[in-house]
Design a protein around this motif. Sequence first.
Motif: not given
Length: 138
Positions: A65-73
């Motif tokens: 649903f959110f193609k640009d979703y990203e984060f650093n773990l």
Amino acid sequence: MLKTKYHGEIEINEEQILHFESGIPGFLEEKQFVILPLKEDSPFLILQSVATSELAFVVTSPFIFFKDYEFNLDDSTADKLKLEKPEDVQVMVILTLQDKFEDSTANLQAPIVVNEKTNLAKQVILNDPAYKTKHKLN
């Protein structure tokens, strides 16, 4: 046998159990969950508590649903989950379903990260102002 909120009583095996070392926020005593399909061919899953049959969350991959979703773990979380390769990671977000489905939301601020090799899991709280607890599904 496992009593579930949405699937009645089902058989599970030990390999299916996800281990949340610290529980999840709001349910710190809940340390074991299983992922069950909501229904066949659905992008939605159920994160079902092993200990409490009434406790289950509807989850999905945020990337649908959110193609640009990203984060650093952060390294500390990656170490706790014993992550070695990005391919071992599964990310899910908890949904809040509404009567009108288009009003349903996803919690992008607190994704669930799972190491598929070890079944260690953690709900991670992101400090990114772009992500909130209630993003409408697109």
